[in-house]
Each structure stands twice: as structure tokens, then as C-alpha cells.
Design a protein around this motif. Structure first.
Motif, PDB file in Angstrom:
ATOM      1  N   ILE A 119       0.866  -1.181   0.000  1.00  0.00           N
ATOM      2  CA  ILE A 119       0.000   0.000   0.000  1.00  0.00           C
ATOM      3  C   ILE A 119       0.902   1.230   0.000  1.00  0.00           C
ATOM      4  N   TYR A 120       0.647   2.160  -0.919  1.00  0.00           N
ATOM      5  CA  TYR A 120       1.483   3.348  -1.076  1.00  0.00           C
ATOM      6  C   TYR A 120       0.689   4.600  -0.717  1.00  0.00           C
ATOM      7  N   GLU A 121       1.320   5.512  -0.027  1.00  0.00           N
ATOM      8  CA  GLU A 121       0.696   6.823   0.180  1.00  0.00           C
ATOM      9  C   GLU A 121       1.203   7.741  -0.929  1.00  0.00           C
ATOM     10  N   THR A 122       0.280   8.439  -1.595  1.00  0.00           N
ATOM     11  CA  THR A 122       0.640   9.190  -2.808  1.00  0.00           C
ATOM     12  C   THR A 122       0.030  10.588  -2.804  1.00  0.00           C
ATOM     13  N   GLU A 123       0.716  11.498  -3.482  1.00  0.00           N
ATOM     14  CA  GLU A 123       0.199  12.861  -3.633  1.00  0.00           C
ATOM     15  C   GLU A 123      -0.995  12.861  -4.569  1.00  0.00           C
ATOM     16  N   PRO A 124      -2.033  13.671  -4.264  1.00  0.00           N
ATOM     17  CA  PRO A 124      -3.190  13.711  -5.161  1.00  0.00           C
ATOM     18  C   PRO A 124      -2.847  14.284  -6.535  1.00  0.00           C
ATOM     19  N   VAL A 125      -3.393  13.666  -7.561  1.00  0.00           N
ATOM     20  CA  VAL A 125      -3.224  14.123  -8.939  1.00  0.00           C
ATOM     21  C   VAL A 125      -4.572  14.662  -9.414  1.00  0.00           C
ATOM     22  N   GLY A 126      -4.575  15.647 -10.284  1.00  0.00           N
ATOM     23  CA  GLY A 126      -5.830  16.211 -10.793  1.00  0.00           C
ATOM     24  C   GLY A 126      -6.220  17.371  -9.911  1.00  0.00           C
ATOM     25  N   VAL A 127      -7.168  17.138  -9.014  1.00  0.00           N
ATOM     26  CA  VAL A 127      -7.500  18.145  -8.008  1.00  0.00           C
ATOM     27  C   VAL A 127      -6.462  17.995  -6.896  1.00  0.00           C
ATOM     28  N   VAL A 128      -5.495  18.916  -6.844  1.00  0.00           N
ATOM     29  CA  VAL A 128      -4.355  18.689  -5.943  1.00  0.00           C
ATOM     30  C   VAL A 128      -4.616  19.143  -4.512  1.00  0.00           C
ATOM     31  N   ASP A 129      -5.647  19.990  -4.322  1.00  0.00           N
ATOM     32  CA  ASP A 129      -5.941  20.495  -2.990  1.00  0.00           C
ATOM     33  C   ASP A 129      -6.845  19.498  -2.251  1.00  0.00           C
ATOM     34  N   GLN A 130      -6.322  18.307  -2.001  1.00  0.00           N
ATOM     35  CA  GLN A 130      -7.068  17.299  -1.254  1.00  0.00           C
ATOM     36  C   GLN A 130      -6.061  16.394  -0.546  1.00  0.00           C
TER      37      GLN A 130
END
Ligand SMILES: Nc1ncnc2c1ncn2[C@@H]1O[C@H](COP(=O)(O)OP(=O)(O)OP(=O)(O)O)[C@@H](O)[C@H]1O
Ligand SMILES: Nc1nc2c(c(=O)[nH]1)N=C(CO)CN2
Length: 167
Positions: free
Chosen positions: A45-56
Motif C-alpha cells: 500500500i502506497y501513500e501518494t500525492e493527489p493528482v488532478g484536483v491537488v488540494d485534497q
């Protein structure tokens, strides 16, 4: 699963609301409980930065391999039902969600039905999909593992940078 032929498929899971890990584990359990689906491999399981709408909030992402006697469409229908049952909110495209299930690959099927495009049209651009996909494919000795690994190298972590591998 009786004597029906078995097919391989790869499913991406994502969650960035509530008890994220629980949503992933519950979705896997529900898929595995289906009499025509067996979960045969899973990435970490990876924790990842949001892509697309980045303010989440950050996502947890992973990929599983399943063996199934269902058609691609029937498997996808089961996935959509599980998403709805686990309370996914769909208000915003690329926005926050309790659970997102994407069908990445179903055997070597190529199709462009807008309701189910295979392979998943955006998978090659997304590190949060490709890193766990390559991991589970390599572990399972899957035929396309080398092809996917080559794509991953070209990606260079542009989208959905992996923050850390959780488990
Ligand atoms: N291989 C696929 N896996 C999942 N959904 C697909 C696939 N091909 C087409 N779709 C369609 O894409 C539509 C949008 O899906 P969804 O709401 O999950 O989008 P999203 O998760 O916000 O963004 P993305 O599709 O970029 O992951 C759905 O109506 C679904 O039928
Ligand atoms: N890191 C990350 N970003 C996303 C994700 C996701 O699963 N992980 N899913 C999205 C909608 O499909 C949009 N953005």
C-alpha cells in the motif's frame, strides 16, 4: 470456480477519505468473497500525492491481481457495486473519494467502449498506478511485467509521486 475458463485482471484501488486502509481491505475482501473472483496477488500500500484536483488529502493506492471466470464487463459491474456499497462519493471528478476501483487490464483485451476502456486509458501516466502494478506483476511473474516496468522508467514520477510505501 468450477470448470469455467479463468482470466487474469489487474485492478487499481485508491482511497483518500476516512479510514483509507480499511476501505482498501474491505474492497479486497468483497472481491475475494465473490464466487467467481479470487484475489491472486496484491502490491504493498502506497501513500501518494493527489493528482488532478491537488488540494485534497493524500491517497492510499495499491494494485491487485484477480483470477476470474467473469467477463470484463461483469467484473467491472461487480467493482462498481462494491464502490457504491462502500459509500463512494462521486461529486467531483478527480476529487476526494472513499474508494475508487479502476480496471487496468483484463487479459490482453483492448476495447474502447466509453463505459469500459481497456487497458485503462490513463494508467501509463500515473506513478500511483504503475509502481504498484509493476510490483504485483513482477511478484506474480506476469507476462507483461517487463513491458510495464519499461513504461514506469519513462514516467520518472511525474504524476502521483509516491510519498512512501506503507505496508
Ligand atoms: N477501465 C476502466 N476502469 C474504470 N472506469 C472506467 C474504465 N474505462 C472507462 N471507465 C469509465 O470512466 C468513468 C469515470 O470513472 P471514475 O468516476 O472512476 O473517474 P475518476 O476516478 O474520477 O477518474 P479516472 O477515470 O481518471 O480514474 C466511469 O463512468 C467508467 O465507466
Ligand atoms: N494520488 C492519487 N491521485 C488521484 C487518484 C488516486 O487514486 N491517487 N485518483 C483520482 C481519481 O481517479 C485522482 N487523483
Amino acid at each position: 470456480m468450477g470448470s469455467k475458463p479463468l482470466f487474469y485482471a489487474y485492478i487499481a484501488l485508491g482511497s483518500n477519505m476516512g479510514d483509507r486502509e480499511r476501505f482498501l481491505q474491505d474492497a479486497i475482501r468483497q472481491l475475494d468473497t465473490h464466487e467467481e473472483i479470487a484475489v491472486s496477488g496484491r502490491s504493498g500500500i502506497y501513500e501518494t500525492e493527489p493528482v488532478g484536483v491537488v488540494d485534497q488529502d493524500p491517497f492510499l493506492n495499491m494494485v491487485i491481481e484477480v483470477e476470474t471466470s467473469l467477463s470484463a464487463q461483469a467484473l467491472f459491474d461487480v467493482m462498481v457495486r462494491i464502490e457504491l456499497e462502500l459509500g463512494r462519493t462521486r461529486e467531483l471528478r478527480w476529487g476526494p473519494r472513499t474508494l475508487d476501483l479502476d480496471l487496468l487490464l483484463y487479459q490482453d483485451t483492448v476495447q474502447d467502449d466509453p463505459f469500459l476502456i481497456l487497458p485503462h486509458p490513463r494508467m501509463l501516466e500515473r506513478a500511483f498506478v504503475m509502481v504498484p502494478l509493476v510490483e504485483v506483476m513482477q511478484e506474480r511473474g506476469a507476462e507483461q511485467a517487463a513491458f510495464m516496468a519499461a513504461h514506469l522508467e519513462q514516467l520518472d514520477g511525474k504524476e502521483g509521486v509516491i510519498l512512501w510505501k506503507k505496508i
